[in-house]
Design a protein around this motif. Sequence first.
Motif, short mmCIF file in Angstrom:
data_model
loop_
_atom_site.label_atom_id
_atom_site.label_comp_id
_atom_site.label_asym_id
_atom_site.label_seq_id
_atom_site.Cartn_x
_atom_site.Cartn_y
_atom_site.Cartn_z
N SER A 240 60.71 64.73 38.26
CA SER A 240 59.28 65.08 38.31
C SER A 240 58.59 64.39 39.47
CB SER A 240 58.61 64.68 36.99
OG SER A 240 59.17 65.39 35.90
N ARG A 241 58.98 63.12 39.72
CA ARG A 241 58.41 62.41 40.86
C ARG A 241 58.80 63.07 42.17
NH1 ARG A 241 60.18 56.31 40.11
NH2 ARG A 241 59.29 56.24 42.23
N CYS A 242 60.02 63.52 42.28
CA CYS A 242 60.46 64.20 43.50
C CYS A 242 59.71 65.51 43.70
CB CYS A 242 61.96 64.45 43.45
SG CYS A 242 62.98 62.96 43.54
N GLU A 243 59.56 66.28 42.62
CA GLU A 243 58.82 67.54 42.72
C GLU A 243 57.37 67.31 43.12
OE1 GLU A 243 59.29 69.33 38.94
OE2 GLU A 243 61.35 70.02 39.30
N SER A 244 56.76 66.27 42.55
CA SER A 244 55.38 65.95 42.90
C SER A 244 55.24 65.56 44.36
CB SER A 244 54.86 64.82 42.00
OG SER A 244 53.55 64.46 42.37
N SER A 245 56.19 64.76 44.85
CA SER A 245 56.16 64.35 46.26
C SER A 245 56.34 65.53 47.19
CB SER A 245 57.23 63.30 46.52
OG SER A 245 57.00 62.13 45.77
N LEU A 246 57.24 66.45 46.85
CA LEU A 246 57.46 67.63 47.68
C LEU A 246 56.23 68.54 47.67
CD1 LEU A 246 61.17 68.46 46.79
CD2 LEU A 246 60.31 67.52 48.93
N GLN A 247 55.57 68.64 46.51
CA GLN A 247 54.35 69.45 46.44
C GLN A 247 53.26 68.84 47.32
OE1 GLN A 247 53.87 72.30 45.15
NE2 GLN A 247 51.64 72.51 45.08
N GLU A 248 53.13 67.52 47.29
CA GLU A 248 52.15 66.84 48.14
C GLU A 248 52.48 67.04 49.62
OE1 GLU A 248 52.07 62.81 46.99
OE2 GLU A 248 51.24 63.20 45.00
N LEU A 249 53.77 67.01 49.95
CA LEU A 249 54.17 67.22 51.35
C LEU A 249 53.80 68.62 51.81
CD1 LEU A 249 55.61 66.37 53.93
CD2 LEU A 249 57.77 67.07 52.88
N ARG A 250 54.01 69.62 50.95
CA ARG A 250 53.66 70.99 51.31
C ARG A 250 52.15 71.14 51.53
NH1 ARG A 250 51.73 75.47 49.18
NH2 ARG A 250 51.42 74.50 47.14
N LEU A 251 51.36 70.55 50.61
CA LEU A 251 49.90 70.61 50.76
C LEU A 251 49.44 69.88 52.01
CD1 LEU A 251 48.78 69.99 47.05
CD2 LEU A 251 48.78 72.16 48.30
N ALA A 252 50.02 68.71 52.26
CA ALA A 252 49.64 67.94 53.45
C ALA A 252 50.01 68.69 54.72
CB ALA A 252 50.31 66.57 53.42
N THR A 253 51.18 69.33 54.73
CA THR A 253 51.61 70.08 55.92
C THR A 253 50.68 71.25 56.20
OG1 THR A 253 53.92 69.48 55.48
CG2 THR A 253 53.52 71.33 56.95
N ASP A 254 50.30 71.97 55.15
CA ASP A 254 49.38 73.09 55.32
C ASP A 254 48.01 72.62 55.81
OD1 ASP A 254 51.35 74.78 54.47
OD2 ASP A 254 50.65 74.88 52.39
N ALA A 255 47.53 71.51 55.25
CA ALA A 255 46.21 71.01 55.64
C ALA A 255 46.21 70.53 57.09
CB ALA A 255 45.79 69.87 54.71
N ILE A 256 47.26 69.83 57.49
CA ILE A 256 47.34 69.33 58.88
C ILE A 256 47.49 70.48 59.85
CG2 ILE A 256 48.75 67.97 60.47
CD1 ILE A 256 49.39 66.13 58.10
N ARG A 257 48.27 71.46 59.49
CA ARG A 257 48.47 72.61 60.38
C ARG A 257 47.16 73.37 60.59
NH1 ARG A 257 51.74 76.90 57.46
NH2 ARG A 257 49.70 77.05 56.46
N ASP A 258 46.39 73.53 59.53
CA ASP A 258 45.12 74.25 59.63
C ASP A 258 43.96 73.35 60.04
OD1 ASP A 258 46.51 76.48 58.78
OD2 ASP A 258 46.01 76.15 56.66
N GLY A 259 44.20 72.04 60.16
CA GLY A 259 43.15 71.11 60.53
C GLY A 259 42.07 71.00 59.47
N LYS A 260 42.43 71.17 58.21
CA LYS A 260 41.44 71.18 57.14
C LYS A 260 41.39 69.82 56.44
CE LYS A 260 41.85 76.11 56.03
NZ LYS A 260 42.20 77.08 54.97
#
Length: 416
Positions: A240-260
Amino acid sequence: MNALNINKLELILTFSRYLGWGFRLILSYALSDWFGLTHQSSILMYLFIIELGYLLISHRKINQLKEFGSQHLYLLLIDNSFWLAWLYLTGGASNAFISFLLVPIAISSITMSPGKSWLFSGMNCIAYSVMLYFDPHMKHMAQMGMSSHYIGMWLNFILSVVVLNTGLVLFSRKLKQRDSQVSAMREAQLKQEQLVALGASSAQMAHQLATPLCTMRLWLDELKQSPSEQALEELGNNLSRCESSLQELRLATDAIRDGKKRQVAVNNLLYDAKKKAQLLLPQCLIDWQINENNSSVLNIDHGILPALLTLIDNAGKASKAAMLQAKLEISTQHNQKDECQILIRDFGSGIDESLRPYLGKQFVQSEKGLGVALMLTHASLERNLGSLSLSQHPTQGCIATITLPTISNTKDSNHE
């Protein structure tokens, strides 16, 4: 030209047009005898009325234009035509204010292309020459020996036009080149910042994944020897910790890419951190001193929460190494600048004073590693205009202080 420069020039043009109209009106009917202006009152009055109507109609048109182009050239030509008509009706070349024709020439040199600017300047020079040649007062001036004076004024005007137009055209071209270079550098810097942010977020998530992956490896070895319910439960928790970390990485990647960035209340950020810390450090006793009346709001990206969890993880490990029951204290406060501060106190052995100036700024070799986690945390905070400071507690342990600007402070900084 960028939007800010265009808005400034629109304001200058609008103000100067009405100012010029009022100035000529005063000269014609209040100061004409003083400056020796001759005019036909009926024709001149109609000219002022028509020009005022034109100014009121074209005022809205100027504000609607998004960039300087042919439409601005047409408006400037009409404005210039009213100036020429007024000069012709108030003395022509003998009018003391004929040098004001340099003002629209200067405006055209800055706002128009070099070809249009030279065309505009040539039209004014021709108009001046025609008024000088057909001026009925020139014969009278010739008898008084004043013709050479007006010819000198005309020659001075031509030379001024050449120098002014050449200088401003070159200056405007240099400014445009500089603006394009600055824009290119800004885009390149933005791309580099995005790459650095993506790299920092990825490395931060990898650091968070290292602990549960190592733990799962140990429990797998335990399962091979003797299967147990506890081993399966621990494997599920770490997954569950790994899944949560991967989900955060995906959200962070999308936010950084879009500059949001997102606006998050401080309490909501701490509540999210509390939920994830329970999975990250289930055996650690954490005293969350959350102020329910804290209404501060932060403008941050998704990298702040992983950075906060990294500091909590490090603090938990430090406390665990120094005492049987690991415990932490997490609280918030505001500094003199009304910035939000999140304080994480551990009960470990503290920080080596010789290493503290370098932690978070460069790789530091120690028994606990190279200080990579603190460097990544420091980078995430800097990206959000925040900072991290480490200090010794007077009795025991270390205090990590995260400082982040609130929404009001961010707006004030941008305004300045």
